[in-house]
Design a protein around this motif. Structure first.
Motif: not given
Length: 292
Positions: A160, A162-163, A178, A182, A191
């Protein structure tokens, strides 16, 4: 010992009745100024539970730095590896919190963006001795990767903000933590909306040895060897969810450093995070005495 590698901020919090939409201005109540940043929050949460904690990060050379340092020192966190960066502002977060605890957050990293592999190298002795190294993504990916490579104990990564992350980095993570959104980003999928959907996505992730998905009011989900265990949450009267995920991660690291099984550690983390939402601020997690 727990080593936390990450960010430290000052949070400017505005309580509002409802969160503003795009282009909308809402009037809030009196603002609050509090210490924050995912790395600092997680450090304080673990230290308040009695674990020895050292923090690796960067702070600016400005008037906000004492607020950050005072909070870490006050919780008993070792700040020997916290570098003060000349001519850089400390990180800040601008937070609106609606009635009921939902929030929106914008972060200006400031000095946190200057944390790099050289800082990790300087803390190599600490990371080689720590039972748990806890890292997040409010710092550069180079610093994250260096910390994960250098750590010799259990590596816990909170992805976090998120990527997407390199496969080789995820493969070196022992416990990935996560939230729903995320997890979706990491899995390249929508999601998940239910614990079953989250369990399926977490089980399909390549790399981390185990995944603990935080589900907010639904508790958390522990996925090990593709088997999922749901950990429910106790009902609380939440007023501010800011930092609840950080309280969770700090408590999880505390329990793992005490060699608790992952499900037991998650039960502890769910309890600590729940209580943190009943108070204002990102560093409002309870002490061990308050939980006894």
């Amino acid at each position: 010992m727990i080593a936390v590698v990450g960010s430290c901020n000052v949070d400017f919090v505005v309580p509002v009745a409802v969160l503003p939409g795009p282009g909308e201005t809402v009037l809030g109540r009196d603002h609050l100024r509090m210490p924050g940043g995912k790395g600092a929050n997680q450090s304080v949460a673990a230290a308040k539970l009695g674990s020895p904690v050292a923090f690796v990060g960067c702070v600016g050379d400005d008037a906000l730095a004492p607020t950050i340092l005072s909070a870490l020192d006050g919780a008993g966190v070792d700040t020997s590896w916290l570098r003060r960066v000349p001519d850089a502002p400390s990180g800040i977060a601008l937070i609106t919190v609606a009635d009921g605890g939902e929030n929106t957050i914008a972060v200006s990293p400031g000095a946190n963006a200057r944390l790099g592999p050289a800082d990790i190298e300087a803390a190599a002795g600490l990371l080689s001795e720590a039972a748990v190294t806890l890292v997040q993504l409010e710092i550069s990916l180079d610093a994250v990767a260096a910390a994960v490579r250098t750590a010799r104990g259990r590596v816990v990564l909170n992805p976090a903000p998120a990527r997407s992350l390199p496969a080789e980095l995820l493969a070196s993570v022992d416990v990935l933590v996560p939230n729903r959104s995320e997890l979706g980003v990491l899995a390249g999928a929508p999601e998940p909306t239910t614990p079953d959907e989250a369990a399926a996505l977490a089980a399909a992730l390549d790399g981390p040895a185990a995944v603990v998905v935080t589900l907010g009011a639904d508790g958390a989900l522990v996925v090990e060897d593709r088997a999922a265990t749901h950990v429910p949450v106790s009902q609380v009267d939440a007023i501010d969810a800011t930092g609840a995920g950080d309280a969770f991660c700090g408590a999880l690291a505390d329990a793992l450093a005490r060699a608790e099984p992952l499900v037991t550690a998650t039960e502890w983390a769910v309890r600590v995070a729940g209580i943190s939402t009943t108070r204002w601020g990102a560093q409002s997690s309870p002490t061990r005495d308050e939980l006894s």
